[in-house]
Structure formats: C-alpha cells, structure tokens
Design an enzyme around this catalytic site. Structure first.
Site, PDB file in Angstrom:
ATOM      1  N   HIS A  89      -8.526  -4.789   0.501  1.00  0.00           N
ATOM      2  CA  HIS A  89      -7.216  -4.188   0.798  1.00  0.00           C
ATOM      3  C   HIS A  89      -6.596  -4.766   2.067  1.00  0.00           C
ATOM      4  CE1 HIS A  89      -4.156  -1.213  -0.009  1.00  0.00           C
ATOM      5  NE2 HIS A  89      -4.152  -0.869   1.268  1.00  0.00           N
TER       6      HIS A  89
ATOM      7  N   ASP B 113      -9.976  -4.774  -4.200  1.00  0.00           N
ATOM      8  CA  ASP B 113      -9.358  -3.781  -3.309  1.00  0.00           C
ATOM      9  C   ASP B 113     -10.208  -2.507  -3.321  1.00  0.00           C
ATOM     10  OD1 ASP B 113      -7.631  -1.740  -2.201  1.00  0.00           O
ATOM     11  OD2 ASP B 113      -5.946  -3.077  -2.552  1.00  0.00           O
TER      12      ASP B 113
ATOM     13  N   SER C 167       0.839  -1.207   0.000  1.00  0.00           N
ATOM     14  CA  SER C 167       0.000   0.000   0.000  1.00  0.00           C
ATOM     15  C   SER C 167       0.873   1.255   0.000  1.00  0.00           C
ATOM     16  CB  SER C 167      -0.939  -0.055   1.214  1.00  0.00           C
ATOM     17  OG  SER C 167      -1.930   0.915   1.127  1.00  0.00           O
TER      18      SER C 167
END
Ligand SMILES: *[C@@H]1O[C@H](CO)[C@@H](O)[C@H](O)[C@H]1NC(C)=O
Ligand SMILES: *[C@@H]1O[C@H](CO)[C@@H](O)[C@H](O)[C@H]1NC(C)=O
Ligand SMILES: *[C@@H]1O[C@H](CO)[C@@H](O)[C@H](O)[C@H]1NC(C)=O
Ligand SMILES: *[C@@H]1O[C@H](CO)[C@@H](O)[C@H](O)[C@H]1NC(C)=O
Length: 475
Positions: free
Chosen positions: A393, A361, A209
């Site tokens: 996610h 996600d 991320s």
C-alpha cells in the site's frame, strides 16, 4: 534501514526546502505549530448565513491563508480557503471548505483536484486546517500528502484540495465524499477569477486510498450529479481504491491497520452521512468498549486511531454484541454494501479513469479494484488499470506519484484514450527519476530511496508496522 515516518518526513523536507525559492513567501508567517485555531474553534468553518438557499458549489465565504509543509515551512503559493455549499446524503444543505492553491507562473486554463486521504473523523484532521502554517500536524497522512500536492504545484497547476468529508468529517461515506468533491470543483470554478482561472477550465481529479474513496465516487457520480462539469473533467486518477468496504474489513480487521475500521463506522454514522439509521443501530449493538472506541476516533486522527485499535477487531463481541455475525446483520450490511463502487450502471464515469493498485496491498485489497475495473469497462467507461506487481500500500502510493502525474499531464494534453479499457503490469522498482522531467528529479530520487526502505511489497513495513506511529521529527 527501516522506513519510519520520521525518515520519510525528513527526506521529503529536504526536497521541500529545496523548492522554496525566493518566490512569493508570504508575510505573517508562524514559526510554531498550534498558533492557528483548529476548525472547531474557528468561526470561518461555521456555515455562512443563508447557505440553505445557495446552490451546490456556490462560494459562501473565502479568506487568504498561508500554506506550509508540516505546518512550518511556508510554500511559495497564493492560497485561499473557500467555504462552499454541498449536500448531505439525505440531500439537506451543508457546507464544507476547500483549499485553492496557486503557484507562481500558474497555468490558468486548468486545475488539478487533489483528494487528500484524511482517513479520520476529528475536526483537526481536516486537510484545510492541516495545510496551514501554524497548524498542529496530528493528521500525518494529510501532512505527507501535502508533499504530493507539491509535485502538481511545481508543474504550474493550480490545485483544489477539498475537505470532501464535509462538516462532520464523515470518513468512509462514499456518496457524501463524491458530492463533496464535485461541489468543491464547482466552487473552485466559481472562485476561479480570483486566481486568474478562465471561466471553463479543464480539470483532472486525483486521489489515493482514502482519497480514492472520494475520487472513485466523484468519477461515478459526476455525469448524473454534476453534468455541468461534463466538458471540464478530463479524467480521474484513483490509486489503492477501496472499491468494496466489506472486503477491506475482511483484510484488515484484527491487524495493525484495524483502527481505520472504527473510524469508518463513526464516519458512516455521522449526521451528514447515515447517522439517522446508524446511530440507533450502534446504540443497540455496541458494547461500552465499542462506544468508547467510536468516541476516541471521533476526536482523533488516523495515526492515533491506528495506535489505539491495533490488532483489535470490530467483529469481536468485545466491540459489539453480534460478534462475527455483525457485518452480515441485514441493517449493517445494507449500510456497508452501499459503499461498494461500480454496482450501479447509472453511476459509471464518462471521463477516462486510471486505476492503479498494488498486487500485494496489505490495507486495501487488490481483487475488488480489478472487479471495479471490469464493472466500469462492461458499463462502457474508459479505464486503464495498472497493476503494481511488487508493491504494497505504501510503495503503491509512492510509485503512484509518477503514474498520477503522468496521467494528469496526458489527460490535459488529450493523450488519454476516451473509450475502451486496458490493463498492464508495472514494477515499482523501475521508477525513473527523470520520468517527469529534470525539474522533478529531486523528489523522484527521494521517492526511490523510500521505495527501497519500504521493501518489496512493503515487506519492511509488514515486519514492523508500528514504525508508523513513531513521532515525526521535522526539524
Ligand atoms: C464485496 O466484498 C464482499 C466480501 O468479500 C463480497 O461478498 C461481495 O460480493 C462484494 N461485493 C461486490 C459487489 O463485489
Ligand atoms: C439529514 O442531514 C442533516 C445534515 O447533515 C442532518 O442534520 C440530519 O440529521 C439528517 N437527517 C436524517 C433523517 O438523516
Ligand atoms: C444507499 O445510498 C443511497 C444514496 O446513494 C441512499 O438513497 C440509500 O438510502 C442508501 N441505503 C442505505 C441502506 O443506507
Ligand atoms: C513480493 O510478492 C511477489 C508476488 O506475490 C512474490 O513473488 C515476492 O516473493 C514478494 N517479495 C517479497 C520480498 O516478499
């Protein structure tokens, strides 16, 4: 049962406590948080005299520190903070700090460079601070990722964990993050003797991320920016990669996760990033409310940012004067487009890359990561893409702990393809608790529980996202 951060922290603390053996638990341990000064009050973070004349990656100063899970539970590692020279986007000398952690019985011919998802702008959000025993834990994503670092330390890897956002905590600035990582790796090499590393260690970089902004940019910039590392770098593992900032805005603006966006604007507008052009633009376009939000994120960490800006929009006239034309303003889009990975063939990785991404996600969109895979492949890089077919996610980050560890082990063992590309699909639900050997079974078992609680495609989190902002209980 729903996944709350407190549940997550609780489960992982159980694991963490079990790994704290009778090993070298250091003395002078703090028993409360708030006892070590945050970076803005700590002279160690001020640039050492003469840093302008140093080379990128030079070690300017160092000190030993005690690292602890959630700021309280000391880890059995020898840890150092190292201040190193790097450069701003405009090539001016700046300094940042990296944390180097050495486990007992460390492997001395290699290390892992772990790029924490700081995802915020406040100085107290920096990984180097949050990782210390006695530090406040406002930077919860950083606190939790410290547990992922444990999976590498536990396997005997020395870990380099840089504050790649630099001295201004410039969240979201791609090039700055990439060069911040690469100079920290040089610094870890230069400092290596102190932790018993050989002169030319093998290195694999990992991040998820926000940490994949740093990893992806470092991977792309390394051949041109740091060719001295060509022989050392064995691979890059990048999960949930924000390959295209515009598409992130399109996905999360106005949602619970919108607070990442003012943080990215403030980060891009930091002096070491694009402040010289961005600040006049902000002063022209932002409303007083927009300016106040930007000031809030400059002083706070990700979870507070999410709470403060939930369901708000940076594309609204409440935030700035152009409304939904904002992103398409030529000056704004020039800046934002500059944060897209894979567009410049001169910035393609030459070491093998793992990209993994959840199909569903809800924070970092899937399609631009596939596009990055295709671009780098067509430019000649060696890339494996793993699609997590039933992950969101958060579930993607949890499942990725196994993928990342396997890639790291394989890359160090020379078992990763150094040319060509491949794409496959995996289900997060088939995470095998023995995937990394029996010694890591306790953490993988807890991760599997977390997957169940997050729900398929993060469905439980989507149903009630505010569970993220619950205050954690760690005792
Ligand atoms: C980035 O995403 C935006 C919005 O989805 C899109 O218009 C643009 O073409 C993308 N850029 C690249 C290089 O793919
Ligand atoms: C260049 O970077 C330095 C260091 O971050 C910063 O202080 C300065 O304002 C920047 N100058 C310009 C013109 O961007
Ligand atoms: C884009 O980034 C490069 C450095 O990677 C810089 O030279 C250029 O000025 C940037 N463009 C904009 C519009 O900020
Ligand atoms: C998860 O996503 C897949 C693919 O989009 C979909 O088929 C499935 O129904 C979703 N599951 C849940 C629980 O939402």
């Amino acid at each position: 049962m729903q996944l709350s951060l407190s549940t997550l922290l609780g489960l992982l603390v159980v694991y963490a406590t079990t790994i704290i053996s009778a090993a070298v638990v250091p003395s002078h341990i703090y028993t409360e948080r708030g006892l070590v000064p945050p970076p803005q009050d700590d002279d160690f973070y001020n640039s050492a005299p003469g840093y302008q004349n140093a080379k990128n990656g030079d070690v300017l100063k160092s000190r030993q520190v005690v690292i602890g899970i959630f700021g309280l539970l000391p880890e059995p590692v020898e840890a150092y903070q190292v201040q190193y020279r790097t450069e701003s986007v405009n090539l001016t000398a700046i300094t940042s700090v990296t944390t180097i952690m050495k486990p007992v019985l460390a492997k001395t011919d290699k290390f892992v460079s772990f790029h924490t998802a700081e995802d915020s702008n406040g100085p107290q959000c920096a990984p180097s601070y949050t990782y210390r025993v006695g530090a406040d834990q406002e930077s919860l994503i950083v606190s939790v990722e410290n547990l992922i670092i444990q999976t590498y330390l536990f396997q005997g890897y020395i870990v380099n964990a840089p504050d790649y956002e630099g001295p201004d905590n410039a969240f979201g600035a791609g090039k700055l993050s990439g060069t911040g990582v690469l100079d920290s790796i040089r610094a870890a090499k230069n400092f290596g003797k102190q932790v018993g590393l050989i002169a030319e260690p093998a290195i694999v970089g990992v991040g998820y991320s926000g940490g994949a902004i740093a990893t992806g940019w470092a991977a792309g910039l390394q051949p041109s920016y740091a060719p001295d590392l060509n022989q050392n770098i064995k691979g890059w593992s990048s999960g949930g990669t924000p390959a295209n900032l515009t598409s992130v805005v399109e996905l999360i603006d106005g949602t619970f996760f919108a607070g990442f966006l003012p943080a990215a604007i403030a980060g891009l507008a930091a002096p070491s990033a694009y402040g010289a052009t961005a600040i006049p633009l902000i002063n022209e376009l932002a409303t007083p409310y927009g300016q106040a939000e930007l000031q809030f994120v400059r002083e706070n960490c990700a979870v507070a940012d999410l709470g403060h800006f939930a369901f708000q929009s940076i594309s609204s006239k409440k935030f700035q004067k152009l409304g939904d034309r904002f992103l398409y303003d030529p000056q704004v889009s020039a800046l934002v487009n500059n944060q897209t990975m894979g567009v410049n063939p001169a910035q393609r990785p030459t070491a093998p890359v793992l990209l993994y991404h959840s199909l569903n996600d809800e924070i970092i969109p899937y399609a631009p990561a596939v596009k990055l895979y295709e671009s780098w492949c067509s430019q000649g890089s060696a890339v494996q893409f793993v699609e997590l077919a039933n992950g969101g996610h958060i579930t993607g980050e949890i499942a990725g702990v196994v993928l990342g560890n396997q890639f790291v082990n394989d890359a160090f063992a020379g078992k990763v393809a150094t040319s060509g590309c491949s794409k496959k699909t995996e289900l997060t639900s088939i995470l095998n608790p023995l995937a990394l050997g029996a010694s890591l079974e306790p953490i993988l078992f807890q991760l599997i529980n977390l997957l169940g609680e997050a729900g398929e495609n993060d469905s439980n989190i989507k149903a009630n996202p505010s569970i993220f902002t619950n205050p954690p209980k760690t005792q």
